[in-house]
Design an enzyme around this catalytic site. Structure first.
Site, short mmCIF file in Angstrom:
data_model
loop_
_atom_site.label_atom_id
_atom_site.label_comp_id
_atom_site.label_asym_id
_atom_site.label_seq_id
_atom_site.Cartn_x
_atom_site.Cartn_y
_atom_site.Cartn_z
N ASN A 43 4.41 -2.60 9.02
CA ASN A 43 4.38 -1.22 8.53
C ASN A 43 5.76 -0.60 8.82
O ASN A 43 6.68 -1.29 9.25
CB ASN A 43 3.24 -0.46 9.24
CG ASN A 43 2.71 0.70 8.40
OD1 ASN A 43 3.48 1.43 7.76
ND2 ASN A 43 1.40 0.89 8.40
N CYS A 91 -0.17 3.18 10.82
CA CYS A 91 0.50 4.33 10.20
C CYS A 91 1.14 5.18 11.29
O CYS A 91 0.46 5.64 12.20
CB CYS A 91 -0.49 5.18 9.39
SG CYS A 91 0.30 6.68 8.79
N ASN A 105 -5.49 -0.82 8.31
CA ASN A 105 -4.24 -0.14 8.65
C ASN A 105 -4.34 0.51 10.03
O ASN A 105 -4.86 1.61 10.17
CB ASN A 105 -3.93 0.91 7.57
CG ASN A 105 -2.56 1.55 7.77
OD1 ASN A 105 -1.90 1.33 8.79
ND2 ASN A 105 -2.14 2.33 6.81
N LEU A 158 -1.21 9.80 5.20
CA LEU A 158 -2.45 9.24 4.64
C LEU A 158 -3.14 10.13 3.62
O LEU A 158 -4.37 10.23 3.59
CB LEU A 158 -3.44 8.88 5.77
CG LEU A 158 -2.95 7.83 6.78
CD1 LEU A 158 -3.99 7.63 7.87
CD2 LEU A 158 -2.66 6.49 6.11
N ASN A 189 -6.75 -0.95 1.42
CA ASN A 189 -6.17 -0.55 2.71
C ASN A 189 -7.03 0.57 3.28
O ASN A 189 -7.32 1.55 2.59
CB ASN A 189 -4.72 -0.08 2.47
CG ASN A 189 -3.97 0.26 3.74
OD1 ASN A 189 -4.32 1.21 4.45
ND2 ASN A 189 -2.93 -0.49 4.04
N SER A 220 0.83 -1.20 0.00
CA SER A 220 0.00 0.00 0.00
C SER A 220 0.87 1.25 0.00
O SER A 220 1.90 1.31 0.67
CB SER A 220 -0.88 -0.01 1.26
OG SER A 220 -1.67 1.15 1.30
N THR A 248 9.30 -0.08 -0.92
CA THR A 248 10.33 0.89 -1.31
C THR A 248 11.03 0.55 -2.63
O THR A 248 11.37 1.45 -3.40
CB THR A 248 11.37 0.99 -0.17
OG1 THR A 248 10.64 1.19 1.05
CG2 THR A 248 12.32 2.13 -0.37
#
Ligand code: DOR
Length: 304
Positions: free
Chosen positions: A191, A129, A126, A72, A98, A20, A265
């Site tokens: 996460n 975060c 989620n 977000l 998500n 996500s 990433t």
């Protein structure tokens, strides 16, 4: 070589999906490859209303990985359903939504909004975060709160719910067990890991938000350790994520106990990374003596 994996709500052709936030809603990536090649896609976190995210700078590259404090940013769930999902639905690939919120009610409302549309295979809840003051870690660090939000989102959803866990705790096993008990169908872990970079010139944290979430290869050993520990403590499947760059990294997550993986990433350095990993995985599995993905899952625990 059989790369397919069957998980609650998800018949994956292969275990590779973009994480996500690193894929937006797929349009950019469809210039590079056919999205139907992917095991699944996970869309950027949806909240009830549009969010602009945190002030900039909100992304920094460090020597050990990427720091983000996006906060977000998204156009809100209704816009996502109307404007973004129709494009993704053209592809033969399961879509995972998500979802995030500042309150349990907001999480519920977002889950309900997705229930009104078709074409969502699963929800990724989620609660991890690190970049928002309300929501995010507030829900993901306390087992009771994590269980409550899981219970409520589960009741508001008509598809399986995968709960995305944070590495920013010392009691990940307790949290995983609490959300399993509350009805989670699976877990996604991990996460980002909270971090900071200080600018020597300005003598201030580089990110406007000061703190951000570290991603990339530096967090892979943390993710592997957490997947390994949680695999021994729960029965629900785990989707592993954290610093995957190579097919060997994918296999390492499978051995730790992940049934599928997300790539984050690495997409920013190489937008072709997911199809490349799908292509390389069979030779990697064969090299280490496996005839399928399913066969490798949890095999890092064999001697215990
Ligand atoms: O590192 C993260 N950044 N994890 C999330 O769950 C959300 C994202 C953001 O938008 O800040």
């Amino acid at each position: 070589m059989n790369l397919s994996v069957k998980l609650p709500g998800l018949n994956l052709k292969n275990p590779i999906m973009p994480a996500s936030g690193c894929f937006s809603f797929g349009k950019e990536y469809s210039q590079f490859y056919d999205l139907s090649e992917l095991g699944a896609v996970v869309i950027k976190a949806a909240t009830l209303n549009e969010r602009l995210g945190n002030p900039t700078p909100r992304v920094a590259e460090t020597d050990s990985g990427m720091l983000n404090a996006i906060g977000l940013q998204n156009p809100g769930v209704e816009m996502i359903i109307d404007q973004e999902l129709p494009y993704l639905k053209k592809y033969d690939v399961p879509i995972i939504a998500n979802i995030a919120g500042s309150s349990i009610e907001e999480y519920e409302q977002v889950a309900r909004a997705f229930q009104r549309t078709d074409g969502i295979a699963a929800v990724e809840l989620n609660i991890s975060c690190p970049n928002v003051k309300e929501g995010g870690l507030q829900f993901g660090t306390n087992p009771d709160v994590a269980a409550e939000v899981t219970r409520r989102v589960k009741a508001a959803s008509n598809v399986p719910v995968y709960v995305k866990l944070t590495p920013n705790v010392t009691n990940v096993v307790e949290i995983a067990q609490a959300v399993e008990e509350a009805g989670a169908d699976g877990l996604t872990m991990i996460n980002s890991l909270t971090g900071m970079q200080i600018n020597l010139q300005s003598r201030r944290p580089l990110l406007a938000n000061k703190v951000g979430g570290l991603t990339g290869p530096a967090i892979k050993p943390v993710a592997i350790r957490m997947v390994y520990q949680v695999y021994q403590a729960v029965k629900i499947p785990i989707i592993g994520v954290g610093g995957i760059m190579t097919a060997e990294d994918v296999l390492e997550f499978l051995l730790a106990g992940a049934s599928a993986v997300q790539v984050g990433t690495a997409n920013f350095q190489n937008p072709m990374i997911c199809p490349e990993l799908i292509e390389q995985l069979p030779a990697c599995l064969a090299k280490y003596g496996f005839r399928s993905v399913e066969e490798a899952i949890g095999k890092g625990h064999q001697s215990e």
